[in-house]
Design an enzyme around this catalytic site. Structure first.
Site, PDB file in Angstrom:
ATOM      1  N   LEU A 197     -34.285  59.627  15.167  1.00 27.10           N
ATOM      2  CA  LEU A 197     -34.773  59.605  13.790  1.00 27.10           C
ATOM      3  C   LEU A 197     -35.959  58.682  13.646  1.00 27.10           C
ATOM      4  O   LEU A 197     -36.792  58.835  12.769  1.00 27.10           O
ATOM      5  CB  LEU A 197     -33.665  59.134  12.839  1.00 27.10           C
ATOM      6  CG  LEU A 197     -32.448  60.036  12.711  1.00 27.10           C
ATOM      7  CD1 LEU A 197     -31.372  59.354  11.901  1.00 27.10           C
ATOM      8  CD2 LEU A 197     -32.848  61.345  12.053  1.00 27.10           C
ATOM      9  N   GLY A 257     -37.845  51.270  15.515  1.00 23.51           N
ATOM     10  CA  GLY A 257     -38.285  50.067  14.833  1.00 23.51           C
ATOM     11  C   GLY A 257     -38.329  48.913  15.801  1.00 23.51           C
ATOM     12  O   GLY A 257     -38.109  49.089  17.000  1.00 23.51           O
ATOM     13  N   ASP A 282     -37.691  42.219   7.194  1.00 23.38           N
ATOM     14  CA  ASP A 282     -38.490  43.415   7.500  1.00 23.38           C
ATOM     15  C   ASP A 282     -38.326  44.457   6.402  1.00 23.38           C
ATOM     16  O   ASP A 282     -38.138  45.635   6.675  1.00 23.38           O
ATOM     17  CB  ASP A 282     -38.095  43.969   8.876  1.00 23.38           C
ATOM     18  CG  ASP A 282     -39.174  44.894   9.444  1.00 23.38           C
ATOM     19  OD1 ASP A 282     -40.293  44.912   8.892  1.00 23.38           O
ATOM     20  OD2 ASP A 282     -38.903  45.591  10.425  1.00 23.38           O
TER      21      ASP A 282
END
Ligand SMILES: *[C@@H]1O[C@H](CO)[C@@H](O)[C@H](O)[C@H]1NC(C)=O
Ligand SMILES: *[C@@H]1O[C@H](CO)[C@@H](O)[C@H](O)[C@H]1NC(C)=O
Ligand SMILES: *[C@@H]1O[C@H](CO)[C@@H](O)[C@H](O)[C@H]1NC(C)=O
Ligand SMILES: *[C@@H]1O[C@H](CO)[C@@H](O)[C@H](O)[C@H]1NC(C)=O
Ligand SMILES: *[C@@H]1O[C@H](CO)[C@@H](O)[C@H](O)[C@H]1NC(C)=O
Ligand SMILES: *[C@@H]1O[C@H](CO)[C@@H](O)[C@H](O)[C@H]1NC(C)=O
Ligand SMILES: *[C@@H]1O[C@H](CO)[C@@H](O)[C@H](O)[C@H]1NC(C)=O
Ligand SMILES: *[C@@H]1O[C@H](CO)[C@@H](O)[C@H](O)[C@H]1NC(C)=O
Ligand SMILES: *[C@@H]1O[C@H](CO)[C@@H](O)[C@H](O)[C@H]1NC(C)=O
Length: 843
Positions: free
Chosen positions: A532, A535, A651
């Site tokens: 998906l 990061g 983040d």
């Protein structure tokens, strides 16, 4: 360099570069970007590269010199920055030079009157037939190429570098043609002639990069570890720059790249023997260094002789120390602090089939690999076996830092090892049984005496404590033996109290632990089709469990500084954070090196896939967006204040906000910073994790984070939601550095409504929108203390009270950190993009 003087520019200083430009590059007329047999270049002509016009080719004189050279320089940089020179050693003394293509199809430089004499410089390519028509073009990468009418490259300036390495230029050896591309310094700043410093890849053994002065190694930049040169710890993976290293039968080379054509980056070898990688900062009109070298005494090649380790942080200021199992060759000189004699194996010991083993030396640049043996196919464990079985093997190390594979072994004296503070490889040095016992007895040997005493003391106390507890418990248990059954039932009911459960240890928690095989099955063995996203903390996969539940699996990268138990405890604590605006954690999976988190799967993907997508934008009208803003703010408030753990997200960004089927926002990736070690309220970190564009200035530049850094990110996100634009995106109508800067300017002019997303629909309420923009600007203020807290934000969003006036927001470009030796602020400062990144300094 002095920050303060660089920051202010008077009009006079500002003009200077332009005057210089006019003096040195008199561009009487610019040609189209091709040189042919008819179309030649005279002194005064400038050939500008096609498309963006980044580079120019023409005649120039270096500063303080009247000699004329043919060269390539940055067309858009006011300061004279020459990147390539043709006639380095054969200057012209007047302005009668001409560059043309001769009858043999080669580029030649000669005097306008003496076309038939020997050329001052020639491209000297072998052109098959004299009949083919050839032409030369200057490309936007700064490469001058000579092509035939079939567009086959016959010659290119990138194959003949001077003192500058540009992005997309290869450094290294073409094993097939024997072409070796390396940098050579100028003679001096005013003489581009071939100097005596070179920077080149030495292909022998396991290839290494060297800086040589007069052909003698001066700095071993080292071998490629998979993500950097072993001798450049500052070179961290980065999202603006790419780097590709190739070592196969046909070539060994390195090529740096830049993902954004607007970023000017170069590497220069100067005549003093210093390499600097730098980037042009248009705002300050200067080149800003990213990394450079050599820097320290220990960078000097073989500073300490054979079998030593050069440690610049040694307490007694003598940088040399022997590797484990070795002793100084000349004890007297050594005591007088002359380490050049190096070290030899301790005299009366055996390291061959007599109980020997390996001692680990951490954070080092591994020894010179030009005579090391390499096997890329085997694992580190097999490497150890191989080294142990071969009595000539003195040490081994992993050849590839990023995958812990590959095997390097040394079979003779080890040269030029050194220690770093934070980053580095691990070297396993063979030692005799006696030495091994010493290290095994004191595995904390590197802590020094104080550390060992502390650890011993703690251990003794813990043992005593355990002993007492056991004796106490045993006595009690015997006494109460008869009443055991009743007590057990009492304990059960006690356990049901929720307040205690919250602090249960990982073992008896109700967080399910999945096993790797079921996760692998659910994600089709982590297939790319199920990926998906990716990061800073790892990759995310979609999975389908055998019971039909769809899950999202976050496979954590292995950089977590924690042990398994700590990791379990953190996950259990974080899984207890439950809020309707946080993504729910369903469980985790720990097996060997693998650590994974299992989340609920949200089909609507992340916020960025809506607000930044022209076709999906309109699905989020103003009332939905306002609902999303409020939801995020409540989720953040819960993390900061209402949960027991006080989590700093670190983040927060549009791609970390997921939307459920009713388009309610759910924050993802919270607690990651905690899992990765670091739960302080405000702290300084070497490990900057986050996304530029959303990172507050104090965090991006000084590594300081606090809940106010999250508030900053929230402010940026809020402004992005309102405008439907990325903070770091490039837009034609935005001339400021970034979106926040642009909104700030509009706000001061009272014109903020101009930037508001046009697809907000009928539910749009201008007063509410303006209020949101003001809150966004308040959150994005430069100084952390000026920013509101999340509770302040939630109450501002929920009321009609008057808002404070925001001060100037932070621009990522405004501040500079002049201390180039501080790697944590490395390359990313020039960033203008949205890709998630992680800079890892500490391990
Ligand atoms: C040029 O000459 C001036 C004055 O002699 C000197 O200050 C400057 O450093 C020189 N520049 C270069 C690049 O050599
Ligand atoms: C320029 O210098 C060259 C020697 O480098 C000389 O042959 C030529 O005549 C000079 N041209 C002019 C116009 O002075
Ligand atoms: C030109 O190339 C030939 C071989 O291709 C070489 O022998 C000669 O030295 C070269 N000349 C120059 C000036 O580089
Ligand atoms: C080269 O060009 C000339 C005329 O320009 C032609 O007569 C000759 O055949 C050509 N040679 C080759 C090898 O193509
Ligand atoms: C150029 O291409 C043509 C066909 O596309 C081919 O016949 C010819 O040999 C090529 N010439 C060179 C010099 O490569
Ligand atoms: C390199 O060349 C410069 C000037 O050409 C000279 O001063 C210097 O001594 C040389 N370096 C070495 C190591 O010989
Ligand atoms: C190191 O390992 C990684 C992951 O397996 C691989 O992608 C990379 O190419 C390797 N690097 C070298 C220099 O072998
Ligand atoms: C070597 O690597 C380069 C770049 O990846 C590739 O283009 C080339 O085909 C490779 N050569 C061999 C012999 O594998
Ligand atoms: C090595 O020899 C020295 C003296 O010659 C002795 O003190 C030491 O114990 C010996 N070491 C070993 C491991 O035998």
């Amino acid at each position: 360099m002095n920050c303060k003087t660089m920051k202010t520019f008077s009009a006079k200083e500002f003009l200077n570069p332009f005057l210089l430009l006019l003096l040195f590059f008199p561009s009487f007329h610019s040609l189209d970007n091709t040189i042919t047999q008819e179309n030649l270049i005279k002194d005064g002509d400038v050939l500008v590269s096609k498309d963006r016009g980044n580079f120019a080719l023409g005649f120039f004189s270096p500063k303080n010199s009247t000699n004329r050279y043919l060269g390539i320089w940055y067309n858009k940089i006011s300061e004279q920055t020459v990147v390539w020179v043709a006639n380095r050693d054969t200057p012209l003394y007047n302005t009668s030079g001409v560059l043309s293509i001769n009858n043999h199809g080669n580029l030649v430089l000669h005097d306008v009157k003496n076309r038939n004499l020997n050329a001052l410089w020639s491209s000297n390519a072998s052109v098959a037939s004299s009949n083919v028509s050839v032409s030369a073009k200057l490309l936007d990468t700064g490469n001058l190429v000579l092509v035939n009418n079939n567009n086959t490259v016959l010659w290119q300036s990138f194959d003949h570098p001077g003192n500058t390495l540009l992005p997309f230029m290869k450094l290294g050896l073409d094993r097939k043609t024997g072409l070796n591309r390396f940098l050579t310094s100028w003679k001096s700043a005013k003489d581009p002639g071939t100097g005596n410093v070179t920077y080149r890849i030495d292909p022998s053994g396991f290839p290494q990069l060297f800086l040589l002065k007069d052909k003698a190694a001066f700095w071993r930049v080292g071998s490629w570890t998979g993500e950097r040169w072993s001798g450049v710890p500052e070179m961290t993976p980065n999202f603006i720059f790419t780097v590709s290293y190739v070592n196969n039968e046909s070539e060994v080379s390195i090529m740096y790249g830049v993902k954004y054509p607007t970023v000017f980056s170069r590497m220069v070898l100067d005549e003093t023997g210093h390499v600097t990688r730098s980037t042009w900062q248009a705002r300050e009109h200067r080149w800003f260094p990213i990394w450079d070298g050599p820097k320290e005494e220990c960078d000097n090649f073989r500073r300490c002789g054979s079998n030593t380790n050069c440690d610049p942080y040694n307490a007694d200021r003598f940088v040399c120390e022997c590797l484990p199992g070795f002793e100084p060759r000349f004890a007297r000189e050594w005591d007088l602090r002359d380490g050049s004699g190096g070290c030899i194996r301790k005299r009366n010991v055996s390291t061959c089939r007599s109980g020997e083993g390996f001692v680990r030396v951490s954070r080092v640049k591994v020894p010179d690999t030009s005579k090391a043996r390499v096997d890329n196919m085997i694992s580190v464990r097999e490497c150890r076996e191989r080294c142990l079985g071969d009595c000539s093997c003195a040490a081994y190390a992993s050849a590839n830092e990023s995958s812990e594979t590959g095997c390097l072994t040394w079979h003779s004296d080890m040269e030029d090892t050194r220690t770093y503070t934070q980053v580095g490889q691990i070297l396993y040095v063979r030692v005799d049984a006696h030495e091994l016992a010493k290290y095994e007895k004191h595995p904390y040997g590197s802590l020094g005496k104080k550390g060992m005493v502390a650890i011993l003391t703690i251990t003794v106390f813990m043992l005593l404590f355990l002993g007492f507890t056991f004796v106490f418990w045993f006595a009690k248990a015997r006494k109460q033996g008869l009443r055991r059954a009743r007590k057990y039932s009492f304990r059960l009911s006690f356990d049901d109290s929720p307040s205690l459960k919250e602090f249960d240890s990982a073992q008896n928690s109700d967080l399910p632990f999945f096993d790797l095989s079921s996760i692998a099955a659910a994600t089709d063995n982590f297939s790319t089709a199920n990926k998906l996203g990716q990061g800073g903390f790892g990759s995310v996969y979609k999975g389908l469990l055998s019971n039909g539940t769809t899950i999202a699996v976050k496979r954590l990268s292995k950089y977590s500084g924690q042990g398994i138990e700590e990791f379990k405890n953190e996950v259990v604590l974080i899984s207890k954070l439950q809020h309707r605006n946080l993504v729910k954690i369903l469980g985790c999976c720990i097996q060997g090196e693998e650590k994974m988190l299992i989340y609920e799967y949200l089909p609507n993907k992340s916020l960025d896939s809506f607000i930044f997508d022209e076709s999906k934008k309109s699905q989020l009208d103003w009332s939905k967006r306002f609902n999303i803003i409020c939801g995020i703010s409540r989720g953040m408030l819960y993390l900061h204040q209402d949960s027991r753990l006080r989590i700093i997200h670190r983040d927060l960004k549009a791609s970390n906000v997921l939307l459920d089927s009713a388009l309610n926002p759910k924050i993802a990736d919270f607690g990651m910073a905690r899992i990765f070690g670091g739960d302080q309220v405000e702290a300084n970190t070497n490990r900057v994790v986050g996304t530029y564009g959303y990172m507050s200035p104090e965090y991006a530049m000084e590594g300081q984070f606090s809940i106010k850094s999250d508030v900053y990110s929230f402010g940026v996100l809020l402004l992005e939601i309102v405008t439907g634009r990325k903070n770091s995106g490039q837009y034609e109508d935005i001339t400021s550095t970034n979106l926040v800067g642009h909104i700030w300017e509009l706000w001061r002019e009272g014109k903020t409504m101009e930037i508001v997303d046009q697809s907000l629909g009928e539910s749009r309420c201008d007063l509410e929108i303006q209020r949101c923009i003001q809150i966004g600007l308040l959150c994005a203020q430069d100084y952390a203390a000026d920013r509101p807290s999340m509770s302040g934000v939630v109450s501002m969003l929920g009321s009609d009270s008057t808002l404070p006036t925001p001060k100037q927001p932070a621009f990522i470009f405004k501040k500079t950190n002049c201390d180039s030796s501080n790697p944590s602020t490395g390359e990313g400062m020039y960033s203008v993009n949205e890709v998630s990144m992680t800079i890892i300094e500490a391990r």
